[in-house]
Design an enzyme around this catalytic site. Structure first.
Site, PDB file in Angstrom:
ATOM      1  N   HIS A 157      59.029   3.255  67.857  1.00 32.23           N
ATOM      2  CA  HIS A 157      57.812   4.073  67.790  1.00 32.23           C
ATOM      3  C   HIS A 157      57.587   4.457  66.330  1.00 32.23           C
ATOM      4  O   HIS A 157      58.541   4.840  65.637  1.00 32.23           O
ATOM      5  CB  HIS A 157      57.996   5.320  68.661  1.00 32.23           C
ATOM      6  CG  HIS A 157      56.776   6.161  68.733  1.00 32.23           C
ATOM      7  ND1 HIS A 157      55.711   5.861  69.554  1.00 32.23           N
ATOM      8  CD2 HIS A 157      56.420   7.286  68.068  1.00 32.23           C
ATOM      9  CE1 HIS A 157      54.764   6.769  69.399  1.00 32.23           C
ATOM     10  NE2 HIS A 157      55.167   7.640  68.496  1.00 32.23           N
TER      11      HIS A 157
ATOM     12  N   LEU B 181      57.060   0.537  81.589  1.00 33.34           N
ATOM     13  CA  LEU B 181      57.752  -0.543  82.301  1.00 33.34           C
ATOM     14  C   LEU B 181      57.877  -0.163  83.775  1.00 33.34           C
ATOM     15  O   LEU B 181      58.057   1.008  84.108  1.00 33.34           O
ATOM     16  CB  LEU B 181      59.160  -0.710  81.740  1.00 33.34           C
ATOM     17  CG  LEU B 181      59.355  -1.595  80.527  1.00 33.34           C
ATOM     18  CD1 LEU B 181      60.848  -1.666  80.206  1.00 33.34           C
ATOM     19  CD2 LEU B 181      58.782  -2.985  80.709  1.00 33.34           C
TER      20      LEU B 181
ATOM     21  N   MET C 155      52.647  -1.453  75.005  1.00 38.24           N
ATOM     22  CA  MET C 155      52.076  -0.106  75.066  1.00 38.24           C
ATOM     23  C   MET C 155      52.011   0.474  76.482  1.00 38.24           C
ATOM     24  O   MET C 155      51.485   1.565  76.672  1.00 38.24           O
ATOM     25  CB  MET C 155      50.671  -0.108  74.452  1.00 38.24           C
ATOM     26  CG  MET C 155      50.608  -0.651  73.045  1.00 38.24           C
ATOM     27  SD  MET C 155      51.674   0.271  71.910  1.00 38.24           S
ATOM     28  CE  MET C 155      51.292  -0.556  70.351  1.00 38.24           C
TER      29      MET C 155
ATOM     30  N   ASP D 175      57.667   7.428  75.699  1.00 37.96           N
ATOM     31  CA  ASP D 175      58.391   7.991  74.546  1.00 37.96           C
ATOM     32  C   ASP D 175      59.305   9.159  74.904  1.00 37.96           C
ATOM     33  O   ASP D 175      59.554  10.037  74.085  1.00 37.96           O
ATOM     34  CB  ASP D 175      57.396   8.451  73.452  1.00 37.96           C
ATOM     35  CG  ASP D 175      56.467   7.326  73.015  1.00 37.96           C
ATOM     36  OD1 ASP D 175      56.913   6.169  73.004  1.00 37.96           O
ATOM     37  OD2 ASP D 175      55.305   7.610  72.707  1.00 37.96           O
TER      38      ASP D 175
ATOM     39  N   GLU E 210      60.318   0.168  60.036  1.00 37.50           N
ATOM     40  CA  GLU E 210      60.561  -0.330  61.396  1.00 37.50           C
ATOM     41  C   GLU E 210      61.316  -1.658  61.352  1.00 37.50           C
ATOM     42  O   GLU E 210      62.285  -1.870  62.078  1.00 37.50           O
ATOM     43  CB  GLU E 210      59.230  -0.526  62.144  1.00 37.50           C
ATOM     44  CG  GLU E 210      58.491   0.767  62.438  1.00 37.50           C
ATOM     45  CD  GLU E 210      57.219   0.513  63.235  1.00 37.50           C
ATOM     46  OE1 GLU E 210      57.254  -0.179  64.259  1.00 37.50           O
ATOM     47  OE2 GLU E 210      56.153   1.019  62.817  1.00 37.50           O
TER      48      GLU E 210
ATOM     49  N   GLY F  93      53.231  -8.739  66.563  1.00 41.74           N
ATOM     50  CA  GLY F  93      54.560  -9.282  66.725  1.00 41.74           C
ATOM     51  C   GLY F  93      55.433  -9.187  65.497  1.00 41.74           C
ATOM     52  O   GLY F  93      56.444  -9.879  65.395  1.00 41.74           O
TER      53      GLY F  93
HETATM   54  C1  GAR Z   1      54.564  -0.977  65.737  1.00 42.07           C
HETATM   55  O1  GAR Z   1      54.193  -0.155  64.656  1.00 42.07           O
HETATM   56  C2  GAR Z   1      55.241  -0.158  66.797  1.00 42.07           C
HETATM   57  O2  GAR Z   1      56.027   0.893  66.285  1.00 42.07           O
HETATM   58  C3  GAR Z   1      54.076   0.395  67.555  1.00 42.07           C
HETATM   59  O3  GAR Z   1      53.182  -0.680  67.636  1.00 42.07           O
HETATM   60  C4  GAR Z   1      53.329  -1.497  66.466  1.00 42.07           C
HETATM   61  C5  GAR Z   1      53.489  -2.941  66.893  1.00 42.07           C
HETATM   62  O4  GAR Z   1      53.392  -3.760  65.767  1.00 42.07           O
HETATM   63  N1  GAR Z   1      54.459   0.885  68.846  1.00 42.07           N
HETATM   64  C6  GAR Z   1      53.974   2.007  69.382  1.00 42.07           C
HETATM   65  O5  GAR Z   1      53.101   2.665  68.847  1.00 42.07           O
HETATM   66  C7  GAR Z   1      54.596   2.393  70.719  1.00 42.07           C
HETATM   67  N2  GAR Z   1      54.116   3.644  71.169  1.00 42.07           N
HETATM   68  P1  GAR Z   1      53.993  -5.233  65.788  1.00 42.07           P
HETATM   69  O6  GAR Z   1      53.323  -5.967  66.959  1.00 42.07           O
HETATM   70  O7  GAR Z   1      53.612  -5.818  64.470  1.00 42.07           O
HETATM   71  O8  GAR Z   1      55.472  -5.124  65.969  1.00 42.07           O
END
Ligand code: GAR
Length: 190
Positions: free
Chosen positions: A103, A87, A84, A144, A173, A14
């Protein structure tokens, strides 16, 4: 007031959700409708509750699509943060052009089914890339595949591991997701 819901996964920490929430708390034009998770013990959901954010649990199951649409009824924009799965179609259609995902790579490279978390960074290193970053993109019914809206870049260093690269990209991010959300909302208004 633009109401944004953030959908997190069952296992995500999160951190993107919390970074978005911190920025949104300073923004007089945006508020969080719900942080939505599939399980009551999702770490991201617990983090949202601890941060005092409104939360909802929508379990995966036969009625997931309708249940999610009901919770999202008064939501204007949706941000996926560590969600992941794909939707459901009813959500993608109703909120078309108003659903974003983040991503941890420079799409269209290193995206698609199975490309999440450490898998992405391992693939970037295996490909010998000298640059990586994050992409905020619109969400469609495919993994994606939606148009990339904003990217931020960072170097891949010669002695990087998947962990060290993930840490560098995650910081990007956190700085990028809100910026992209804000620009996407403002773009739609003009
Ligand atoms: C993040 O790095 C996000 O970019 C990735 O999951 C992580 C979630 O971390 N998403 C993907 O890989 C989508 N394909 P978080 O729960 O700490 O935000």
């Amino acid at each position: 007031m633009t109401r944004v819901s953030i959908i997190v996964g069952a296992k995500g920490r999160g951190s993107n959700m919390l970074a978005l929430a911190r920025h949104i708390a300073q923004d007089p034009d945006i508020e969080i409708a719900y942080v939505i998770a599939p399980k009551p013990d999702s770490p991201a959901l617990l983090a949202a509750q601890e941060a005092g954010l409104p939360t909802a649990v929508v379990p995966y199951g036969e009625t997931f699509a309708e249940d999610l649409e009901r919770v999202l009824d008064d939501t204007d924009w949706i941000c996926l943060a560590g969600f992941m799965r794909l939707l459901p179609g009813n959500i993608v259609h109703r909120w078309k052009g108003r659903i974003l995902n983040i991503h941890p790579a420079l799409l269209p490279k290193f995206g698609g089914k199975g490309m999440y978390g450490h898998h992405v960074h391992e693939a970037v290193l295996a490909a010998g890339e000298t640059e990586s970053g994050c992409s905020v993109h619109f969400v469609t019914e495919e993994y994606d595949e939606g148009a990339t809206f904003m990217q931020a870049r960072c170097p891949v260093l010669p002695d990087d591991t998947a962990e060290s690269l993930a840490t560098r990209v995650l910081a990007l991010e956190h700085a990028t997701y809100y910026k992209a959300l804000k620009a996407a909302i403002d773009g739609q208004r003009t």
